[in-house]
Design a protein around this motif. Structure first.
Motif, short mmCIF file in Angstrom:
data_model
loop_
_atom_site.label_atom_id
_atom_site.label_comp_id
_atom_site.label_asym_id
_atom_site.label_seq_id
_atom_site.Cartn_x
_atom_site.Cartn_y
_atom_site.Cartn_z
N ALA A 119 8.57 7.67 21.65
CA ALA A 119 9.38 8.21 20.55
C ALA A 119 8.65 8.10 19.23
CB ALA A 119 10.72 7.48 20.48
N GLY A 120 8.90 9.10 18.36
CA GLY A 120 8.28 9.14 17.05
C GLY A 120 7.70 10.50 16.72
N GLY A 121 7.63 11.38 17.71
CA GLY A 121 7.19 12.76 17.51
C GLY A 121 8.39 13.68 17.64
N VAL A 122 8.69 14.42 16.57
CA VAL A 122 9.91 15.22 16.53
C VAL A 122 9.57 16.64 16.09
CG1 VAL A 122 12.23 15.43 15.54
CG2 VAL A 122 11.24 13.16 15.93
N LEU A 123 10.10 17.62 16.81
CA LEU A 123 9.93 19.02 16.43
C LEU A 123 10.77 19.34 15.21
CD1 LEU A 123 10.07 20.57 20.00
CD2 LEU A 123 8.03 20.23 18.59
N ILE A 124 10.26 20.21 14.35
CA ILE A 124 10.93 20.60 13.11
C ILE A 124 11.29 22.08 13.20
CG2 ILE A 124 10.72 20.77 10.60
CD1 ILE A 124 8.31 18.75 10.91
N THR A 125 12.56 22.41 12.92
CA THR A 125 12.99 23.80 12.90
C THR A 125 13.69 24.11 11.58
OG1 THR A 125 15.17 23.35 13.88
CG2 THR A 125 13.35 23.76 15.40
N ASP A 126 13.82 25.41 11.32
CA ASP A 126 14.61 25.82 10.16
C ASP A 126 16.07 25.96 10.57
OD1 ASP A 126 14.87 28.27 11.49
OD2 ASP A 126 13.51 29.34 10.14
N GLY A 127 16.91 26.44 9.70
CA GLY A 127 18.33 26.59 9.98
C GLY A 127 18.64 27.57 11.09
N ASN A 128 17.69 28.45 11.40
CA ASN A 128 17.89 29.45 12.45
C ASN A 128 17.33 29.01 13.80
OD1 ASN A 128 19.09 31.33 10.65
ND2 ASN A 128 17.04 31.87 9.92
N GLY A 129 16.75 27.82 13.84
CA GLY A 129 16.17 27.32 15.08
C GLY A 129 14.73 27.71 15.30
N THR A 130 14.10 28.34 14.31
CA THR A 130 12.70 28.73 14.42
C THR A 130 11.82 27.50 14.29
OG1 THR A 130 13.18 30.88 13.44
CG2 THR A 130 10.87 30.16 13.40
#
Length: 140
Positions: A97-108
């Motif tokens: 744990a410690g690596g997290v995907l980043i998305t915008d408000g639309n899920g992109t």
């Protein structure tokens, strides 16, 4: 792609969260969706190899499309498969744990953040706080 402004905000807020919690020195890397480094910082007294671990957590999440926590779960079921990915991945794959995907408000998908230095759960908690502070969303 994630902007430099957002990436810097994530890095700053992640480090602030770690400091507020009294955690060990953290190292933070933000990669764009293509795996290129956008922003990076390490706290004073961070130990050796922390830059590679942070990028490995973020890069592994990007490579498999799931958080590095989920990559760790996958490694328990398929250790040979996950172990084989490190040598062929640009930043390696760190199944913790410690690596997290980043998305915008639309899920992109915009990129990923990797945090290391304390326990994996604390690293992830700080990563999530950093993403939230930038007004973006985490994807599991």
């Amino acid at each position: 792609m994630i902007s430099l402004e957002h990436a810097n905000r994530i890095v700053g807020a992640t480090l602030e969260k770690g400091k507020a919690l009294g955690l060990k020195p953290l190292t933070v890397a933000v990669l764009d969706a293509g795996g290129d480094l956008v922003a990076f910082a390490r706290s004073d007294h961070s130990s050796a190899m922390r830059p590679q671990i942070a990028m490995g957590k973020a890069g592994g999440a990007l490579a498999l499309g799931v958080s590095s926590r989920t990559v760790g779960d996958m490694a328990a079921d398929r250790p040979s498969f996950i172990a084989s990915l490190g040598p062929i991945s640009r930043h390696g794959v760190i199944p913790a744990a410690g690596g997290v995907l980043i998305t915008d408000g639309n899920g992109t998908l915009l990129g990923a953040v990797g945090v290391t230095g304390d326990t994996s759960d604390n690293d992830e908690s700080c990563a999530l706080a950093g993403i939230e502070s930038a007004g973006l969303k985490a994807k599991n």
